[in-house]
Design a protein around this motif. Structure first.
Motif, PDB file in Angstrom:
ATOM      1  N   UNK A 216     -27.742  -3.308  15.562  1.00 19.73           N
ATOM      2  CA  UNK A 216     -27.948  -3.811  14.202  1.00 19.73           C
ATOM      3  C   UNK A 216     -26.622  -3.971  13.471  1.00 19.73           C
ATOM      4  N   UNK A 217     -25.770  -2.958  13.535  1.00 20.97           N
ATOM      5  CA  UNK A 217     -24.484  -3.003  12.831  1.00 20.97           C
ATOM      6  C   UNK A 217     -23.613  -4.168  13.327  1.00 20.97           C
ATOM      7  N   UNK A 218     -23.728  -4.468  14.593  1.00 23.44           N
ATOM      8  CA  UNK A 218     -22.891  -5.512  15.201  1.00 23.44           C
ATOM      9  C   UNK A 218     -23.458  -6.907  14.994  1.00 23.44           C
ATOM     10  N   UNK A 219     -24.790  -7.049  14.961  1.00 19.79           N
ATOM     11  CA  UNK A 219     -25.398  -8.378  15.034  1.00 19.79           C
ATOM     12  C   UNK A 219     -26.111  -8.849  13.778  1.00 19.79           C
ATOM     13  N   UNK A 220     -26.296  -7.990  12.787  1.00 20.32           N
ATOM     14  CA  UNK A 220     -27.088  -8.374  11.614  1.00 20.32           C
ATOM     15  C   UNK A 220     -26.448  -9.527  10.843  1.00 20.32           C
ATOM     16  N   UNK A 221     -27.264 -10.514  10.518  1.00 22.65           N
ATOM     17  CA  UNK A 221     -26.872 -11.632   9.651  1.00 22.65           C
ATOM     18  C   UNK A 221     -27.795 -11.609   8.442  1.00 22.65           C
ATOM     19  N   UNK A 222     -27.225 -11.532   7.258  1.00 23.44           N
ATOM     20  CA  UNK A 222     -28.042 -11.455   6.044  1.00 23.44           C
ATOM     21  C   UNK A 222     -28.819 -12.746   5.823  1.00 23.44           C
ATOM     22  N   UNK A 223     -30.094 -12.609   5.508  1.00 18.20           N
ATOM     23  CA  UNK A 223     -30.923 -13.771   5.251  1.00 18.20           C
ATOM     24  C   UNK A 223     -30.414 -14.614   4.096  1.00 18.20           C
ATOM     25  N   UNK A 224     -29.792 -13.973   3.109  1.00 16.00           N
ATOM     26  CA  UNK A 224     -29.295 -14.713   1.950  1.00 16.00           C
ATOM     27  C   UNK A 224     -28.239 -15.729   2.348  1.00 16.00           C
ATOM     28  N   UNK A 225     -27.462 -15.425   3.379  1.00 20.65           N
ATOM     29  CA  UNK A 225     -26.434 -16.379   3.819  1.00 20.65           C
ATOM     30  C   UNK A 225     -27.077 -17.653   4.361  1.00 20.65           C
ATOM     31  N   UNK A 227     -30.090 -18.766   3.333  1.00 15.18           N
ATOM     32  CA  UNK A 227     -30.613 -19.428   2.138  1.00 15.18           C
ATOM     33  C   UNK A 227     -29.508 -20.209   1.427  1.00 15.18           C
ATOM     34  N   UNK A 228     -28.331 -19.606   1.302  1.00  9.17           N
ATOM     35  CA  UNK A 228     -27.205 -20.283   0.651  1.00  9.17           C
ATOM     36  C   UNK A 228     -26.867 -21.581   1.370  1.00  9.17           C
ATOM     37  N   UNK A 229     -26.869 -21.548   2.705  1.00 13.53           N
ATOM     38  CA  UNK A 229     -26.536 -22.751   3.468  1.00 13.53           C
ATOM     39  C   UNK A 229     -27.620 -23.809   3.312  1.00 13.53           C
ATOM     40  N   UNK A 230     -28.876 -23.406   3.331  1.00 13.27           N
ATOM     41  CA  UNK A 230     -29.969 -24.351   3.141  1.00 13.27           C
ATOM     42  C   UNK A 230     -29.861 -25.062   1.793  1.00 13.27           C
ATOM     43  N   UNK A 231     -29.552 -24.314   0.769  1.00 14.18           N
ATOM     44  CA  UNK A 231     -29.457 -24.904  -0.564  1.00 14.18           C
ATOM     45  C   UNK A 231     -28.294 -25.881  -0.660  1.00 14.18           C
ATOM     46  N   UNK A 232     -27.196 -25.581   0.007  1.00 10.67           N
ATOM     47  CA  UNK A 232     -26.064 -26.510   0.055  1.00 10.67           C
ATOM     48  C   UNK A 232     -26.485 -27.823   0.715  1.00 10.67           C
ATOM     49  N   UNK A 233     -27.369 -27.727   1.715  1.00 10.59           N
ATOM     50  CA  UNK A 233     -27.826 -28.911   2.452  1.00 10.59           C
ATOM     51  C   UNK A 233     -28.994 -29.616   1.762  1.00 10.59           C
ATOM     52  N   UNK A 234     -29.395 -29.135   0.587  1.00  6.70           N
ATOM     53  CA  UNK A 234     -30.417 -29.824  -0.183  1.00  6.70           C
ATOM     54  C   UNK A 234     -31.837 -29.350   0.026  1.00  6.70           C
ATOM     55  N   UNK A 235     -32.022 -28.213   0.697  1.00  9.05           N
ATOM     56  CA  UNK A 235     -33.354 -27.645   0.865  1.00  9.05           C
ATOM     57  C   UNK A 235     -33.717 -26.855  -0.381  1.00  9.05           C
ATOM     58  N   UNK A 236     -34.990 -26.884  -0.759  1.00  4.63           N
ATOM     59  CA  UNK A 236     -35.437 -26.175  -1.954  1.00  4.63           C
ATOM     60  C   UNK A 236     -36.632 -25.286  -1.629  1.00  4.63           C
ATOM     61  N   UNK A 248     -39.976 -16.580   3.050  1.00  6.73           N
ATOM     62  CA  UNK A 248     -39.731 -17.451   1.906  1.00  6.73           C
ATOM     63  C   UNK A 248     -39.432 -18.823   2.492  1.00  6.73           C
ATOM     64  N   UNK A 249     -40.229 -19.836   2.131  1.00  6.72           N
ATOM     65  CA  UNK A 249     -40.127 -21.136   2.785  1.00  6.72           C
ATOM     66  C   UNK A 249     -39.369 -22.164   1.952  1.00  6.72           C
ATOM     67  N   UNK A 250     -38.697 -23.075   2.688  1.00  7.48           N
ATOM     68  CA  UNK A 250     -37.907 -24.136   2.074  1.00  7.48           C
ATOM     69  C   UNK A 250     -38.295 -25.475   2.690  1.00  7.48           C
ATOM     70  N   UNK A 251     -38.222 -26.517   1.877  1.00  2.99           N
ATOM     71  CA  UNK A 251     -38.490 -27.865   2.341  1.00  2.99           C
ATOM     72  C   UNK A 251     -37.388 -28.809   1.893  1.00  2.99           C
TER      73      UNK A 251
END
Length: 342
Positions: A216-225, A227-236, A248-251
């Motif tokens: 977990x300590x080595x491989x965890x990727x935060x879900x918020x990161x 979400x941030x990328x999706x929003x940059x790409x125009x997903x809502x 939490x779903x995005x389209x």
């Protein structure tokens, strides 16, 4: 109505307002593990493969499954997800699915699978009453998929996805556990993949369990990161659907598919919890990361115990904790995700 969208049924007669815990959360969704056995060796779950415990009790019988699902349906739950381990390793899996689908009050039967039998059996699963299916696809690269799962079966899984789309499931979702230094470089390729297909892809945070603290300590990727990328790409963000799981779903206006994020380390993750869990040995787990399961199997031996079982579930649910303790490094009694279906 789009694939994966549906109208929630009214609470069945006799549900007495539904099943509610001590802080007002309403439960409509049961995750039912039918086995903890799995034939894959996923690095984030069973890296050394499944090891059968000594003197292991038998898994719930079809009749025991019927009794427990009937009790939950009487309390207003209308969605059941069949999980494992790999649930389709049960020889009677289709009988289980058919039995659950026929319980009065159950409106949706879903399943989660690693997809190894998907191409072969998807038509039969749909005919048995399963209407929603989640498939684990942790990489789009065959070599990486084999490295993660221990099996070179990505092509076989993709054939299964095509078969599932032709079988008429209401909802088809792909699950991908995103891991730093393993498959996180595929994030945008996976987004592009689902953009051109009528599928839902859910990125799942690595979760710490009793046996994987170092991983977990080595491989965890935060879900918020993500979400941030999706929003940059125009997903809502999309409205939450009735009976939805934790994602939490995005389209996106130009995308055919949808993307979900399951981020148990996010703020207020537990606030919308609507699900309970039964293990393949008949233990009720109020939380994936709770301290222990409560054995209900003695009440599953006869139809005559239904009233007592219903009341027992109602009382136990009222004691459900407000939130997990993952932020304190406490994953409860969960040894690994295969043990109670994730």
């Amino acid at each position: 109505m789009k694939v994966g969208e549906f109208e929630a049924p009214a609470a069945p007669h006799g549900a007495a307002g539904g099943l509610i815990d001590g802080i007002g959360r309403r439960f409509e969704y049961l995750r039912l593990s039918v086995t903890d056995v799995c034939n894959f060796r996923c690095t984030y779950c069973l890296p050394d493969g499944y090891k059968k415990p000594c003197n292991r009790p038998s898994e719930l019988s079809v009749d025991e499954v019927r009794r427990v699902v009937t009790a939950f349906a009487k309390l207003g739950l209308w969605k059941v997800r069949l999980t494992g381990g790999e649930p389709t390793l049960r020889r009677d899996f289709e009988e289980i699915a058919r039995t659950v689908a026929q319980v009065p009050g159950i409106r949706r039967v879903a399943m989660t699978t690693n997809g190894y039998r998907l191409a072969e059996r998807t038509v039969q699963w749909r005919a048995a009453g399963i209407s929603a299916i989640n498939i684990s696809v942790d990489s789009l690269d065959p070599a990486r998929f084999a490295e993660i799962t221990g099996h070179d079966r990505l092509k076989q899984v993709f054939s299964g996805i095509d078969a599932a789309q032709g079988a008429g499931f209401d909802s088809i979702k792909l699950n991908a556990v995103l891991m730093r230094g393993v498959n996180d470089t595929e994030l945008e390729a996976m987004i592009d993949f689902v953009s051109s297909r009528d599928l839902s892809l859910r990125f799942i945070e690595v979760m710490r369990t009793n046996d994987n603290a170092e991983f977990f300590a080595k491989r965890h990727v935060a879900g918020q990161s993500v979400i941030d990328r999706l929003q940059v790409l125009g997903w809502s963000r999309l409205p939450r659907q009735p009976g939805a799981g934790p994602a939490v779903e995005f389209g996106h206006q130009q995308a055919k598919g949808r993307i979900g994020i399951i981020a148990p380390y996010s703020k207020d993750f537990c606030a919308t919890c609507n699900r309970l869990r039964m293990s393949s040995l008949g233990k009720l787990h109020l939380c994936l990361f709770g301290d222990a399961g409560i054995d209900l199997r003695p009440l599953l031996q006869s139809d005559d115990a239904q009233a007592e079982l219903v009341e027992r579930v109602r009382k136990l649910t009222s004691t459900k904790a407000p939130a997990h303790r993952l932020h304190q490094g406490n994953s409860g009694a969960t040894p690994h995700l295969a043990s109670i279906g994730g």
